[in-house]
Design a protein around this motif. Structure first.
Motif, mmCIF file in Angstrom:
data_model
loop_
_atom_site.group_PDB
_atom_site.id
_atom_site.type_symbol
_atom_site.label_atom_id
_atom_site.label_comp_id
_atom_site.label_asym_id
_atom_site.label_seq_id
_atom_site.Cartn_x
_atom_site.Cartn_y
_atom_site.Cartn_z
ATOM 1 N N ILE A 93 0.840 -1.207 0.000
ATOM 2 C CA ILE A 93 0.000 0.000 0.000
ATOM 3 C C ILE A 93 0.869 1.250 0.000
ATOM 4 C CG2 ILE A 93 -1.663 1.314 1.383
ATOM 5 C CD1 ILE A 93 -2.817 -1.394 2.280
ATOM 6 N N THR A 94 1.981 1.205 0.720
ATOM 7 C CA THR A 94 2.899 2.355 0.741
ATOM 8 C C THR A 94 3.479 2.623 -0.640
ATOM 9 O OG1 THR A 94 3.482 1.855 3.039
ATOM 10 C CG2 THR A 94 4.971 3.290 1.808
ATOM 11 N N PHE A 95 3.963 1.574 -1.309
ATOM 12 C CA PHE A 95 4.475 1.746 -2.676
ATOM 13 C C PHE A 95 3.368 2.238 -3.613
ATOM 14 C CE2 PHE A 95 8.119 -1.062 -1.536
ATOM 15 C CZ PHE A 95 9.128 -0.260 -2.043
ATOM 16 N N HIS A 96 2.171 1.738 -3.411
ATOM 17 C CA HIS A 96 1.052 2.149 -4.254
ATOM 18 C C HIS A 96 0.775 3.643 -4.099
ATOM 19 C CE1 HIS A 96 -2.891 2.013 -6.208
ATOM 20 N NE2 HIS A 96 -3.347 2.692 -5.176
ATOM 21 N N PHE A 97 0.763 4.118 -2.868
ATOM 22 C CA PHE A 97 0.522 5.539 -2.619
ATOM 23 C C PHE A 97 1.581 6.390 -3.310
ATOM 24 C CE2 PHE A 97 1.118 9.443 -0.225
ATOM 25 C CZ PHE A 97 -0.181 9.903 -0.057
ATOM 26 N N LEU A 98 2.839 5.984 -3.183
ATOM 27 C CA LEU A 98 3.925 6.756 -3.799
ATOM 28 C C LEU A 98 3.828 6.724 -5.317
ATOM 29 C CD1 LEU A 98 6.863 5.541 -1.510
ATOM 30 C CD2 LEU A 98 5.613 7.707 -1.369
ATOM 31 N N LEU A 99 3.442 5.586 -5.874
ATOM 32 C CA LEU A 99 3.306 5.453 -7.319
ATOM 33 C C LEU A 99 2.213 6.373 -7.859
ATOM 34 C CD1 LEU A 99 3.197 2.061 -9.212
ATOM 35 C CD2 LEU A 99 1.479 3.773 -9.677
ATOM 36 N N VAL A 100 1.011 6.279 -7.278
ATOM 37 C CA VAL A 100 -0.125 7.069 -7.768
ATOM 38 C C VAL A 100 0.105 8.552 -7.515
ATOM 39 C CG1 VAL A 100 -2.627 7.391 -7.605
ATOM 40 C CG2 VAL A 100 -1.656 5.105 -7.383
ATOM 41 N N ARG A 101 0.785 8.872 -6.430
ATOM 42 C CA ARG A 101 1.074 10.282 -6.121
ATOM 43 C C ARG A 101 1.938 10.912 -7.204
ATOM 44 N NH1 ARG A 101 1.291 14.857 -5.581
ATOM 45 N NH2 ARG A 101 1.922 16.135 -3.798
ATOM 46 N N ARG A 102 2.856 10.153 -7.785
ATOM 47 C CA ARG A 102 3.724 10.697 -8.823
ATOM 48 C C ARG A 102 2.997 10.859 -10.147
ATOM 49 N NH1 ARG A 102 9.075 10.805 -7.245
ATOM 50 N NH2 ARG A 102 9.700 11.284 -9.385
ATOM 51 N N LEU A 103 2.007 10.002 -10.399
ATOM 52 C CA LEU A 103 1.327 10.040 -11.692
ATOM 53 C C LEU A 103 0.098 10.938 -11.699
ATOM 54 C CD1 LEU A 103 1.457 6.287 -12.791
ATOM 55 C CD2 LEU A 103 2.966 8.159 -13.466
ATOM 56 N N PHE A 104 -0.544 11.064 -10.542
ATOM 57 C CA PHE A 104 -1.792 11.820 -10.468
ATOM 58 C C PHE A 104 -1.699 12.829 -9.329
ATOM 59 C CE2 PHE A 104 -2.697 7.607 -12.223
ATOM 60 C CZ PHE A 104 -3.386 7.933 -13.382
ATOM 61 N N THR A 105 -2.826 13.214 -8.797
ATOM 62 C CA THR A 105 -2.862 14.188 -7.709
ATOM 63 C C THR A 105 -2.861 13.476 -6.360
ATOM 64 O OG1 THR A 105 -5.283 14.195 -7.664
ATOM 65 C CG2 THR A 105 -4.207 15.748 -9.168
ATOM 66 N N LEU A 106 -2.641 14.247 -5.308
ATOM 67 C CA LEU A 106 -2.689 13.696 -3.957
ATOM 68 C C LEU A 106 -4.079 13.137 -3.664
ATOM 69 C CD1 LEU A 106 -1.538 13.226 -1.134
ATOM 70 C CD2 LEU A 106 -2.157 15.594 -0.566
ATOM 71 N N THR A 137 2.708 -7.359 -3.538
ATOM 72 C CA THR A 137 3.592 -6.295 -3.040
ATOM 73 C C THR A 137 4.808 -6.127 -3.946
ATOM 74 O OG1 THR A 137 2.898 -6.585 -0.739
ATOM 75 C CG2 THR A 137 5.065 -5.605 -1.105
ATOM 76 N N LEU A 138 5.394 -7.235 -4.379
ATOM 77 C CA LEU A 138 6.533 -7.147 -5.297
ATOM 78 C C LEU A 138 6.115 -6.551 -6.633
ATOM 79 C CD1 LEU A 138 8.175 -10.621 -4.568
ATOM 80 C CD2 LEU A 138 8.940 -8.372 -3.761
ATOM 81 N N PHE A 139 4.917 -6.887 -7.101
ATOM 82 C CA PHE A 139 4.403 -6.329 -8.356
ATOM 83 C C PHE A 139 4.256 -4.812 -8.257
ATOM 84 C CE2 PHE A 139 0.634 -5.162 -10.943
ATOM 85 C CZ PHE A 139 1.134 -5.474 -12.202
ATOM 86 N N ILE A 140 3.694 -4.333 -7.149
ATOM 87 C CA ILE A 140 3.517 -2.884 -6.958
ATOM 88 C C ILE A 140 4.871 -2.198 -6.869
ATOM 89 C CG2 ILE A 140 2.541 -1.103 -5.468
ATOM 90 C CD1 ILE A 140 0.475 -3.188 -4.546
ATOM 91 N N ALA A 141 5.806 -2.804 -6.140
ATOM 92 C CA ALA A 141 7.145 -2.216 -6.030
ATOM 93 C C ALA A 141 7.818 -2.147 -7.395
ATOM 94 C CB ALA A 141 7.998 -3.033 -5.056
#
Length: 555
Positions: A93-106, A137-141
């Protein structure tokens, strides 16, 4: 004065608190539910209890290595292992948040992460000791590494050093993919497919540059580095495990997985939709589809290639799985994950459409709350389900405390679940002679007196795997010989568990569907000899012969 925490960090912290609550609620009483959860724990226990053991490890080597370290720290109780799975989910979930944050808005990152934390489809694997939750988790990372490699969402200062960091992110991506192969092969294959699609899109982006050859050569070099990194990631795990690996059985395991993947079509192409609507809320699925369409139609210049890459990964996986028609919900886990991103995009698009009515924010918030509430209510019922295997294990340990060497027992395909707490198991009940009641009883006595088998466990795997004549014989056996323990088992009451464990076949109602039945063979052997259905010529002489044959250690 202490520095104040930033808004993104605060949002992530609150989301992780919510995710942790959902992943540990009732997990101490839940226990393992079906065979694979215990099966994946047998080798880690062996690695910890017998560090010098060799030639026994042949499946999911990376997962076994990670779990062995956790067992060494916290023990092998199901609650401890399920906690490990939940913590891995929170890392994802942490990696997911960082990923989506870079591509879209907060805002989109917060919505998507909240739904990912709450989604029952995914929560199921974060509360199970199955390889799928770890592999996700590895896939998201891996996806996050690709986003960093592409430079999407980078500021000016990051772009200045992008050339120096691209190699790092490619290497990390490859190492993660190689490690994923040792956890769940599907995760590695999906990451490699995503990398191929991403490389093709990046080449397409540079097609119109004045001198594209330097970019093409650089991309080819990075691709080579990525391939080498995959090999390094895989080899590192295998070298670390060393002599513990049985390479012949490992290769057979790989062949088995490829055979299953190549010939698993067992349903219609719509099976993925059936799983989505059966194990996810309707608002989630509908809004996610809207978001996927919106992401395809409204391609903005910022992060355009990477967003198109996410759309291509999602549509490609949907097409592949519709062709494969694999009957397991776990096979579609990566599609469901990607849809959590497009759900947030869909909510944002709907809110923007309603903005002219001055109710866009209200509509968006209402959709998110409705979806999370629907998922949480569904998950709350799921939390209350109990397997009963832990209680069966406690019964056997208490009964057998005087002789800890007697570690074998008769069971079904669920025997590894209890073996995690009690012993090695080893005898499948419906592989015993079942031509007659008398022959079956004779096989039980033989295993008890000659091979130190102390217990027999009957559960709902008989309902799914045993031929009908064996099932009827076992029911007759239970009716003739009262069990020593009967434990309630809720596995058959959970549709996703049934679909994953038994390929979605409907539950056949019988005495094994919702119970775990345990026999203490030390007492049962005496009752069998006196049973009117036991038709040997001389029961007493035969029983005495078994006793005099000795109690040699079982295999």
């Amino acid at each position: 004065m202490a520095a104040s925490i930033s808004r993104p960090a605060l949002a992530l912290l609150l989301i992780l608190h919510w995710a942790l609550l959902l992943r540990i609620a009732g997990v101490w009483d839940q226990g393992f539910r079906f065979c694979d959860e215990g099966y994946y724990l047998l080798h880690p226990i062996t690695m910890v209890q017998n560090p010098d053991a060799a030639g026994f490890l042949y499946y999911k080597h990376g997962l076994c290595a990670v779990t062995a370290f956790w067992v060494w720290l916290y023990g092998s109780q199901p609650s401890a292992i399920l906690l490990q799975s939940g913590l891995w989910g929170m890392v994802g979930i942490t990696f997911h948040f960082l990923l989506v944050r870079r591509l879209f808005t907060l805002r989109i990152a917060v919505i998507s992460s909240l739904v990912l934390a709450s989604l029952r489809y995914i929560l199921f694997y974060h509360r199970s000791h199955l390889s799928d939750g770890y592999a996700l988790t590895l896939f998201i990372a891996g996806l996050y590494c690709f986003v960093r490699f592409s430079g999407a969402g980078s500021g000016r200062s990051e772009r200045n050093g992008q050339a120096r960091s691209q190699l790092l992110w490619v290497v990390l991506y490859g190492v993660i993919a190689g490690f994923a192969f040792t956890v769940r092969i599907q995760a590695c294959v999906t990451l490699l497919g995503a990398a191929v699609l991403g490389a093709a899109l990046l080449m397409w982006r540079h097609r119109r540059t004045r001198n594209c050859w330097p970019s093409a050569v650089r991309l080819a070099g990075l691709t080579l580095a990525g391939v080498v990194s995959v090999i390094v990631g895989y080899s590192s795990v295998m070298v670390l495990l060393g002599e513990r690996i049985d390479w012949i059985r490992t290769l057979e395991w790989y062949q088995k997985n490829l055979t299953i993947a190549g010939g698993s079509a067992a349903g219609s192409p719509a099976v993925i939709l059936q799983h989505l609507f059966a194990f996810s809320s309707v608002p989630f699925v509908i809004v996610a589809i809207i978001g996927l369409i919106a992401a395809l139609v409204q391609q903005r210049r910022q992060c355009r290639i990477v967003r198109l890459w996410l759309c291509g990964c999602t549509l490609g996986l949907i097409a592949i799985h519709m062709l494969a028609a694999m009957p397991w919900p776990r096979a579609h886990l990566y599609i469901v994950y990607l849809l959590t991103i497009f759900f947030a995009v869909g909510v944002s698009a709907i809110g923007a459409r309603c903005a002219h009515m001055r109710c866009g924010a209200v509509v968006a918030v209402a959709i998110v709350i409705l979806t999370i509430a629907a998922e949480t209510v569904d998950a709350a019922a799921f939390f209350r389900l109990r397997s009963g295997y832990g209680q069966a294990a406690e019964f056997m340990i208490d009964r057998d405390a005087e002789n800890r060497k007697r570690r074998h027992f008769i069971g079904t395909h669920s025997w590894p679940v209890t073996a995690c707490d009690y012993g090695r198991g080893g005898y499948i009940v419906y592989d015993l002679p079942a031509t007659s009641y008398s022959a079956f009883c004779g096989a039980i006595l033989d295993l008890h007196f000659r091979h130190n088998v102390r217990f027999m466990i009957l559960d709902l795997n008989i309902t799914y795997f045993a031929p009908s004549d064996v099932n009827h014989l076992l029911q007759e056996f239970v009716l003739t010989n009262p069990p020593d323990l009967v434990v309630a088992n809720d596995i058959a009451n959970d549709a996703q568990c049934v679909a994953d464990a038994f390929h979605g076949r409907p539950v056949r109602e019988d005495m094994f569907s919702n119970t775990i039945i345990v026999y203490d063979l030390a007492e049962l052997s005496q009752r069998i000899a006196r049973s009117p259905g036991f038709s040997y010529t001389n029961d007493k002489d035969m029983l005495e012969q078994f006793k005099q044959s000795g109690r040699a250690d079982g295999p």
